[in-house]
Write an enzyme that holds these catalytic residues in place. Structure first.
Site, PDB file in Angstrom:
ATOM      1  N   ASN A 145       0.859  -1.185   0.000  1.00  0.00           N
ATOM      2  CA  ASN A 145       0.000   0.000   0.000  1.00  0.00           C
ATOM      3  C   ASN A 145       0.898   1.239   0.000  1.00  0.00           C
ATOM      4  OD1 ASN A 145      -1.827   2.045   0.494  1.00  0.00           O
ATOM      5  ND2 ASN A 145      -2.240   1.442   2.618  1.00  0.00           N
ATOM      6  N   LYS A 161       0.070   4.281  -0.258  1.00  0.00           N
ATOM      7  CA  LYS A 161      -0.590   5.459   0.343  1.00  0.00           C
ATOM      8  C   LYS A 161      -0.382   6.685  -0.546  1.00  0.00           C
ATOM      9  CE  LYS A 161       0.283   3.355   4.788  1.00  0.00           C
ATOM     10  NZ  LYS A 161       0.171   3.452   6.220  1.00  0.00           N
ATOM     11  N   HIS A 189      -9.459   0.896   4.983  1.00  0.00           N
ATOM     12  CA  HIS A 189      -8.156   1.084   5.646  1.00  0.00           C
ATOM     13  C   HIS A 189      -8.343   1.995   6.857  1.00  0.00           C
ATOM     14  CE1 HIS A 189      -4.025   2.308   6.386  1.00  0.00           C
ATOM     15  NE2 HIS A 189      -3.667   1.228   5.731  1.00  0.00           N
ATOM     16  N   GLU A 239      -6.700   4.369   7.977  1.00  0.00           N
ATOM     17  CA  GLU A 239      -6.512   5.813   7.723  1.00  0.00           C
ATOM     18  C   GLU A 239      -7.778   6.410   7.117  1.00  0.00           C
ATOM     19  OE1 GLU A 239      -2.843   5.407   5.554  1.00  0.00           O
ATOM     20  OE2 GLU A 239      -1.889   4.765   7.413  1.00  0.00           O
ATOM     21  N   GLU A 261      -5.308  -5.248  10.538  1.00  0.00           N
ATOM     22  CA  GLU A 261      -4.295  -4.221  10.747  1.00  0.00           C
ATOM     23  C   GLU A 261      -4.572  -3.483  12.050  1.00  0.00           C
ATOM     24  OE1 GLU A 261      -2.341  -2.996   6.865  1.00  0.00           O
ATOM     25  OE2 GLU A 261      -4.130  -1.780   7.022  1.00  0.00           O
ATOM     26  N   GLY A 267       2.489   2.015  10.726  1.00  0.00           N
ATOM     27  CA  GLY A 267       3.425   3.129  10.582  1.00  0.00           C
ATOM     28  C   GLY A 267       4.121   3.524  11.872  1.00  0.00           C
ATOM     29  N   SER A 280       3.515  -2.341  10.276  1.00  0.00           N
ATOM     30  CA  SER A 280       4.969  -2.344  10.436  1.00  0.00           C
ATOM     31  C   SER A 280       5.616  -3.677  10.067  1.00  0.00           C
ATOM     32  CB  SER A 280       5.352  -1.912  11.859  1.00  0.00           C
ATOM     33  OG  SER A 280       4.876  -0.595  12.109  1.00  0.00           O
TER      34      SER A 280
END
Ligand code: PEP
Length: 254
Positions: free
Chosen positions: A11, A13, A97, A99, A169, A175, A215
């Protein structure tokens, strides 16, 4: 029953211009060439999809998008439809996702609408779920995952479920450099598989691929992949460099 084919997806992003994206794909094609027994997808930003698709011709790497809107066309400034993604050559699309949930107000209901819209023209959703740090610390991991799984899959039948990849996730691991331990990840993966069995059937649950994301690096991929219910990885930061992404894809050789 055949085993589940591991699936590693990158991904990207909001990273990479068209030129940078093409350069990265050229490097990845070389670095990943010949890797066996693993499916690979990359999800560049919308602006680079067409150019990346061209670069991917003749390669086994699949193209994925990072999101979509559920309407097919119309006055929805800034949005991208399922048909547009199919038309540009996407096979997969990331949906829900964290985010998107955190910064763009996605809910289980809007995630579910996107899932249905993606499946219409034959896109395969990479359906993301995961708890926040606070939810984990409050002991709410399983109820949160259950709500997200049931909400996202609402109204989808067995046939549709066969096209879906689930990505667990944990938000606190994305991240942050803080990976879930293989055991922490495995217990949630097992829980997700059990929920899917309850909603669908044993067979569907055994077939569905559940990726871990948060991560993931060349150093920790192997420990994750040896877990029974971990079938791959959704990789953010480490997918932006050919060297690290290809090592993750080649986890079997390490
Ligand atoms: C992600 O974006 O899905 C992700 C897991 O990111 P990272 O690997 O950087 O934690």
């Amino acid at each position: 029953m055949m085993g589940r084919l591991p699936f590693i997806a990158g991904n990207w992003k909001m990273n990479k211009t068209v030129e940078e994206a093409c350069e990265l794909v050229r490097q990845m094609k070389l670095a990943i060439a010949g890797a066996e027994g693993v499916g690979v997808a990359i999800a560049p930003p919308f602006t680079a999809l067409y150019a990346v698709r061209k670069e991917l011709e003749g390669s086994a790497i699949c193209l994925a998008a990072q999101n979509l809107f559920w309407e097919e066309k119309g006055a929805y400034t800034g949005e991208v439809s399922p048909g547009m993604l199919k038309g540009v050559g996407c096979e997969y699309v990331i949906i829900g996702h964290s985010e998107r949930r955190q910064f763009f107000g996605e809910t289980d209901e809007t995630v579910n609408r996107r899932m249905k819209a993606a499946l219409g023209p034959g896109l395969k959703p990479i359906f993301c779920v995961g708890e926040t740090l606070r939810e984990r610390e409050e002991g709410k991991t399983f109820p949160v995952i259950e709500r997200q799984v049931e909400g996202g899959l609402r109204g989808l039948g067995e046939k549709e479920m066969k096209s879906i990849v689930v990505a667990y996730e944990p938000v606190w691991a994305i991240g942050t450099g803080k990976t879930a331990t293989p055991q922490q990840a495995e217990e949630v993966h097992r829980f997700i598989r059990e929920r899917i069995e309850r909603i669908y059937s044993r067979q569907i649950a055994e077939e569905v691929r559940i990726q871990y994301g948060g991560s993931v690096t060349p150093e920790n991929i192997k420990g994750l992949m040896i877990q029974k219910d971990i079938d791959g990885a959704l990789v953010g930061g480490a997918s932006l460099k050919s060297e690290t992404f290809s090592k993750i894809v080649r986890f079997k050789e390490m």
